[in-house]
Design a protein around this motif. Structure first.
Motif, PDB file in Angstrom:
ATOM      1  N   ASP A   1      -0.313  49.658  83.364  1.00 24.25           N
ATOM      2  CA  ASP A   1      -0.886  48.329  83.616  1.00 24.25           C
ATOM      3  C   ASP A   1      -1.699  47.845  82.410  1.00 24.25           C
ATOM      4  O   ASP A   1      -1.649  46.663  82.053  1.00 24.25           O
ATOM      5  CB  ASP A   1      -1.761  48.339  84.863  1.00 24.25           C
ATOM      6  N   GLN A   2      -2.440  48.746  81.784  1.00 23.59           N
ATOM      7  CA  GLN A   2      -3.213  48.367  80.595  1.00 23.59           C
ATOM      8  C   GLN A   2      -2.286  48.022  79.432  1.00 23.59           C
ATOM      9  O   GLN A   2      -2.524  47.066  78.701  1.00 23.59           O
ATOM     10  CB  GLN A   2      -4.183  49.484  80.208  1.00 23.59           C
TER      11      GLN A   2
ATOM     12  N   ASP B   1       0.862  41.126  77.078  1.00 25.53           N
ATOM     13  CA  ASP B   1       1.108  39.887  77.806  1.00 25.53           C
ATOM     14  C   ASP B   1       0.766  38.705  76.894  1.00 25.53           C
ATOM     15  O   ASP B   1      -0.387  38.512  76.524  1.00 25.53           O
ATOM     16  CB  ASP B   1       0.260  39.858  79.075  1.00 25.53           C
ATOM     17  N   HIS B   2       1.774  37.920  76.534  1.00 23.53           N
ATOM     18  CA  HIS B   2       1.568  36.829  75.577  1.00 23.53           C
ATOM     19  C   HIS B   2       0.627  35.755  76.099  1.00 23.53           C
ATOM     20  O   HIS B   2      -0.148  35.175  75.332  1.00 23.53           O
ATOM     21  CB  HIS B   2       2.925  36.225  75.170  1.00 23.53           C
ATOM     22  N   VAL B   3       0.671  35.477  77.391  1.00 20.92           N
ATOM     23  CA  VAL B   3      -0.230  34.483  77.969  1.00 20.92           C
ATOM     24  C   VAL B   3      -1.672  34.972  77.881  1.00 20.92           C
ATOM     25  O   VAL B   3      -2.581  34.238  77.474  1.00 20.92           O
ATOM     26  CB  VAL B   3       0.155  34.172  79.437  1.00 20.92           C
ATOM     27  N   LEU B   4      -1.898  36.220  78.236  1.00 19.71           N
ATOM     28  CA  LEU B   4      -3.249  36.788  78.155  1.00 19.71           C
ATOM     29  C   LEU B   4      -3.749  36.834  76.714  1.00 19.71           C
ATOM     30  O   LEU B   4      -4.897  36.486  76.437  1.00 19.71           O
ATOM     31  CB  LEU B   4      -3.265  38.191  78.768  1.00 19.71           C
ATOM     32  N   ILE B   5      -2.895  37.224  75.801  1.00 16.53           N
ATOM     33  CA  ILE B   5      -3.275  37.273  74.386  1.00 16.53           C
ATOM     34  C   ILE B   5      -3.652  35.873  73.906  1.00 16.53           C
ATOM     35  O   ILE B   5      -4.642  35.696  73.190  1.00 16.53           O
ATOM     36  CB  ILE B   5      -2.130  37.869  73.538  1.00 16.53           C
ATOM     37  N   SER B   6      -2.885  34.862  74.290  1.00 19.93           N
ATOM     38  CA  SER B   6      -3.170  33.486  73.898  1.00 19.93           C
ATOM     39  C   SER B   6      -4.512  33.019  74.461  1.00 19.93           C
ATOM     40  O   SER B   6      -5.321  32.409  73.752  1.00 19.93           O
ATOM     41  CB  SER B   6      -2.042  32.573  74.386  1.00 19.93           C
TER      42      SER B   6
ATOM     43  N   MET C   1      -7.043  34.884  75.368  1.00 19.63           N
ATOM     44  CA  MET C   1      -8.127  35.627  74.713  1.00 19.63           C
ATOM     45  C   MET C   1      -8.410  35.050  73.321  1.00 19.63           C
ATOM     46  O   MET C   1      -9.566  34.977  72.900  1.00 19.63           O
ATOM     47  CB  MET C   1      -7.764  37.111  74.601  1.00 19.63           C
ATOM     48  N   ALA C   2      -7.383  34.621  72.618  1.00 17.54           N
ATOM     49  CA  ALA C   2      -7.559  34.056  71.283  1.00 17.54           C
ATOM     50  C   ALA C   2      -8.293  32.721  71.336  1.00 17.54           C
ATOM     51  O   ALA C   2      -8.988  32.344  70.389  1.00 17.54           O
ATOM     52  CB  ALA C   2      -6.202  33.883  70.604  1.00 17.54           C
ATOM     53  N   GLN C   3      -8.167  31.988  72.446  1.00 19.57           N
ATOM     54  CA  GLN C   3      -8.801  30.676  72.575  1.00 19.57           C
ATOM     55  C   GLN C   3     -10.206  30.747  73.173  1.00 19.57           C
ATOM     56  O   GLN C   3     -10.902  29.743  73.226  1.00 19.57           O
ATOM     57  CB  GLN C   3      -7.935  29.773  73.446  1.00 19.57           C
ATOM     58  N   PHE C   4     -10.617  31.922  73.606  1.00 16.34           N
ATOM     59  CA  PHE C   4     -11.912  32.055  74.270  1.00 16.34           C
ATOM     60  C   PHE C   4     -13.052  31.793  73.285  1.00 16.34           C
ATOM     61  O   PHE C   4     -13.068  32.296  72.168  1.00 16.34           O
ATOM     62  CB  PHE C   4     -12.072  33.451  74.860  1.00 16.34           C
TER      63      PHE C   4
END
Length: 158
Positions: free
Chosen positions: A127-128, A134-139, A141-144
């Motif tokens: 799961d980790q 996960d490309h959506v999660l990475i995106s 996180m980059a915008q946070f």
């Protein structure tokens, strides 16, 4: 609030209930960790005070804090009884996470045992890995961007 806690190279987990002022401790070895858990019991009124201080609402916590002072700034701490687990002594972190999951979902703790903990460890690792790719999660996180408002971390108790 669920809290995984490392105690002397051993992982336990806790459920802190602010409403009932109680802490349930889950330890796969069935030990008591008073020196590590009691500070959380003292922390509850401070958290309530901090929330009150940062919010100018009409929330009244003085009575709550006074009642906690009467009980020596603590709340009830209970250790959930469970059989001795973790015979391999290397999976306490997995047990801590799975105990949180069982408590949260209202499942029986007996579902987590030495015979299925290896598979649980592998599932958590997968799961980790999946989340890390996960490309959506990475995106996202980059915008946070962290909040700009910084509050005073010091809270005075009455």
């Amino acid at each position: 609030m669920y809290v995984p806690l490392n105690v002397d190279k051993h992982w336990i987990s806790m459920c802190v209930n602010f409403v009932s002022r109680s802490i349930e401790v889950f330890d796969c070895e069935g030990l008591k960790h008073t020196k590590s858990v009691d500070p959380f019991a003292v922390l509850i009124p401070r958290i309530i005070k901090a929330v009150h201080s940062s919010n100018n609402s009409k929330l009244k916590v003085k009575q709550y804090i006074m009642s906690v002072r009467i009980s020596l700034f603590s709340c009830s701490v209970s250790y959930v009884p469970m059989p001795l687990l973790n015979k391999s002594s290397s999976d306490c972190g997995v047990y801590a996470l799975k105990h949180i999951e069982c408590h949260l979902l209202g499942l029986d703790f007996s579902l987590v045992n030495d015979s299925n903990i290896r598979e649980a460890r592998q599932k958590i690792a997968y799961d980790q890995w999946e989340a890390a790719n996960d490309h959506v999660l990475i995106s996202r996180m980059a915008q946070f961007t962290p909040p700009k408002k910084i509050t005073n971390p010091v809270v005075e108790l009455e």
